[in-house]
Design an enzyme around this catalytic site. Structure first.
Site, mmCIF file in Angstrom:
data_model
loop_
_atom_site.group_PDB
_atom_site.id
_atom_site.type_symbol
_atom_site.label_atom_id
_atom_site.label_comp_id
_atom_site.label_asym_id
_atom_site.label_seq_id
_atom_site.Cartn_x
_atom_site.Cartn_y
_atom_site.Cartn_z
ATOM 1 N N LYS A 201 0.770 -1.284 0.143
ATOM 2 C CA LYS A 201 0.079 0.052 0.110
ATOM 3 C C LYS A 201 0.749 1.176 -0.088
ATOM 4 O O LYS A 201 1.201 1.669 0.995
ATOM 5 C CB LYS A 201 -0.694 -0.079 1.089
ATOM 6 C CG LYS A 201 -2.241 1.081 0.917
ATOM 7 C CD LYS A 201 -2.941 0.568 -0.016
ATOM 8 C CE LYS A 201 -4.151 1.612 -0.274
ATOM 9 N NZ LYS A 201 -4.689 1.182 -1.729
ATOM 10 N N SER A 399 -8.476 0.066 -5.522
ATOM 11 C CA SER A 399 -8.711 0.330 -4.306
ATOM 12 C C SER A 399 -10.080 0.557 -4.040
ATOM 13 O O SER A 399 -10.832 -0.366 -4.376
ATOM 14 C CB SER A 399 -7.780 1.272 -3.597
ATOM 15 O OG SER A 399 -7.379 1.359 -2.492
#
Length: 611
Positions: A201, A399
């Protein structure tokens, strides 16, 4: 028609403002004046026999219609800013394919700033439409002065590619160069603490690191490799050049002058624009004494009345196309954003409309608020229980953008779509050092241990960080379970391919995150089949396009203020230094949009851009 409307409305807006100030005419009368003039009879553009459609690659193309602010700004400034939606571009090229009056398409790449703003997935869809147009036996001619990879990716589909003798081609591969703000934040005393789930991430890295982490570098390299491989394969197939040769050109030459580009087979001719015009005159049987060939602009041709072409399908059965473009934010959202509440309401309305038999959710989003993503996803799931929901992914659907896609019947993406990034994070800022360095301090009185945990006056304690991390972990596990349920994959497999990692469309298909490689039209056709509609259907697009009156009067004062501010700040085109400064502004603008109530986000790296 565009010029007529632009000139009419530009004059009317000035007149109307004067009337408001000096005469006090009421709103009803003003609206009557505007619409009476703007809706005057216009027979539409004239298409002559043996015409060529001119596709100016500097035209701005996006999924959504222009906002009220953009329409007003262009009208007041008198700037004829060409803009079309991707859907309109695809439909117009298809229309030209079957129109006997059209003999070719001319790709004008002499100024191509528009296509540089598009991602490769959108370019892939346009390229496919041009390929089908060419396959019908009609000509595609491309002419340019300065080609980069994006412009050439689109133009390489042409029968004939012509480069100006003074021009050049930049074929040097793809790169991504993120900007990091950690040093600046530290210098000015802004404290940053992060919580995240997913080792890939990378969205928070610009705030806490000075360079890419090993994991983020690895995933970015893989993504670039996938997109570059598709570029070399597609361009090589059109130009009959081996992908290995294109790699050698990028490694050893990079910038090719016109003669070198021709000798390498990248272009067919080296010629000036007047020579290209002469050839197009022959194609259109134009008189050689004419100033130019017989032509019509793509945006103008899009307005050709349907009565002069095969009748457009009309039916009671509708397929809704919902365009979700921009950052996902909590609440209603502004223009260019995906407001969780607003889009949830759209799906609620669609679900209750019995005439709508299927839905296509077109996603062009890097993600954003986790709560807003969940709000939208819930409505998508409920809608799927009533009618088919098909997802079409554009340049980005990652996402939070992937979150809202999970409960669809089928997911389409292009091979160079950027998707995945199944991970979440939180950013906790504090201004303690900044304030202390300037003589500012705080004190606190509280009734419970964590009563001031939301303060910006100090860094979070280890115990407070643990609370935030627990919340992030919970939402991450929820995300993984939603993907596993929606994609019918084992939770263990999703956990393995998640970790916040970004994938290309082609790899996403291999690992089960999408179902099919294809664009918006393919998704629409599938939705029609899933709803068993045959050919008896018509499209209905959301969010609903504002009417002319709403655009000019709904937010009139705010829009005028915006336009005046923009007019003050428009100067000369930015140089390379300004381009980097604008990158920084974009990073800060993204931070300003972060409004999740819990401070937790499912989003791509802040400014992932392939250049």
């Amino acid at each position: 028609m565009n010029n007529f409307l632009k000139q009419t409305l530009a004059s009317l807006v000035g007149t109307v403002l004067g009337l408001i100030i000096f005469s006090g005419i009421g709103t009803t009368a003003l609206l009557f004046l505007v619409f009476a003039a703007a809706s005057s009879q216009d027979p539409g553009p004239l298409v002559k026999d043996k015409s060529v459609v001119v596709f100016d690659l500097s035209m701005k193309i996006s999924d959504r219609e222009p906002t009220a602010s953009e329409v007003l700004q262009n009208t007041l400034s008198g700037v004829a800013a060409q803009r079309m939606t991707l859907r309109s571009v695809l439909d117009t090229i298809k229309k030209a394919e079957s129109d006997s009056r059209i003999v070719g398409i001319y790709l004008d790449a002499t100024s191509s700033s528009g296509t540089s703003n598009l991602g490769y997935a959108s370019l892939k869809e346009i390229r496919k439409a041009l390929t089908e147009f060419r396959a019908s036996g009609k000509k595609v001619v491309a002419y340019g002065m300065q080609w980069g990879e994006k412009e050439y990716y689109l133009s390489s589909v042409a029968d004939t590619i012509v480069l100006n003798p003074f021009g050049a081609m930049e074929i040097n591969g793809l790169a991504s160069q993120p900007i990091f703000l950690a040093g600046a934040l530290q210098k000015y005393g802004i404290g940053v603490q992060v919580v995240r789930a997913g080792k890939f991430k990378g969205a928070i890295e610009p705030l806490v690191l000075n360079q890419l982490s090993t994991e983020n570098r690895a995933q970015t390299q893989q993504l670039l490799n996938d997109v570059w491989t598709e570029w070399r394969t597609t361009v090589g197939s059109s130009r009959k050049i081996a992908p290995q040769q294109l790699q050698a050109i990028a490694d050893n030459q990079a910038l090719l002058e016109a003669p070198t580009a021709k000798s390498n087979g990248l272009v067919d001719q080296v010629a000036y624009s007047d020579q290209v015009v002469a050839d197009l005159k022959k194609l259109t049987n134009s008189d050689q004494d004419d100033r130019s060939f017989r032509k019509i602009d793509l945006s103008e041709y899009a307005q050709v009345p349907n009565k002069s072409l095969p009748v457009e399908r009309t039916a009671k059965n509708k397929i809704a196309v919902v365009y979700a473009e921009g950052d996902i934010v909590d609440g209603q959202g502004e223009d260019g954003q995906i407001g969780g509440d607003r889009f949830a309401a759209i799906f609620n309305k669609i679900r209750q409309d019995n005439d709508i038999k299927a839905v296509v959710l077109r996603i062009n989003s890097p993600g954003g608020s986790a709560i807003a993503s969940e709000v939208i996803q819930r409505e998508v799931k409920l809608t799927r229980q009533a009618k088919p929901v098909v997802v079409s992914m554009g340049d980005f659907a990652a996402s939070g953008g992937y979150w809202i896609a999970t409960d669809s019947n089928r997911i389409f993406a292009e091979p160079n779509t950027i998707t995945g990034s199944i991970g979440v994070f939180g950013v906790l800022l504090n201004g303690q050092k900044l304030a202390n360095d300037n003589g500012i301090t705080w004190d606190s009185v509280k009734t419970a241990r964590y009563a001031d945990s939301q303060t910006l006056a100090r860094p979070k304690s280890p115990e407070e960080i643990a609370l935030y991390q627990r919340s992030v972990n919970r939402i991450y596990n929820l995300f993984i379970n939603k993907v596993a349920e929606g994609r019918k994959l084992p939770v263990e497999k999703v956990a393995e391919i998640a970790q916040g990692r970004v994938w290309s469309g082609v790899t996403a298909k291999q690992i089960g995150l999408i179902d099919e490689i294809g664009g918006l039209n393919a998704a629409i056709e599938y939705a029609a089949q899933a709803a068993k509609l045959g050919k008896d259907w018509q499209l209905k697009e959301y969010p609903r396009e504002s009417t002319l009156g709403e655009r000019f009067f709904g937010r009139f004062v705010e829009d005028v203020s915006t336009v005046l501010q923009v007019e003050k700040t428009q100067t000369i085109p930015p140089n390379l230094f300004m381009a980097e400064f604008q990158k920084m502004q974009q990073e800060l603008a993204i931070i300003q949009q972060m409004n999740d109530p819990q401070g937790i986000y499912a989003r791509l790296p802040f400014n992932l851009k392939i250049e």
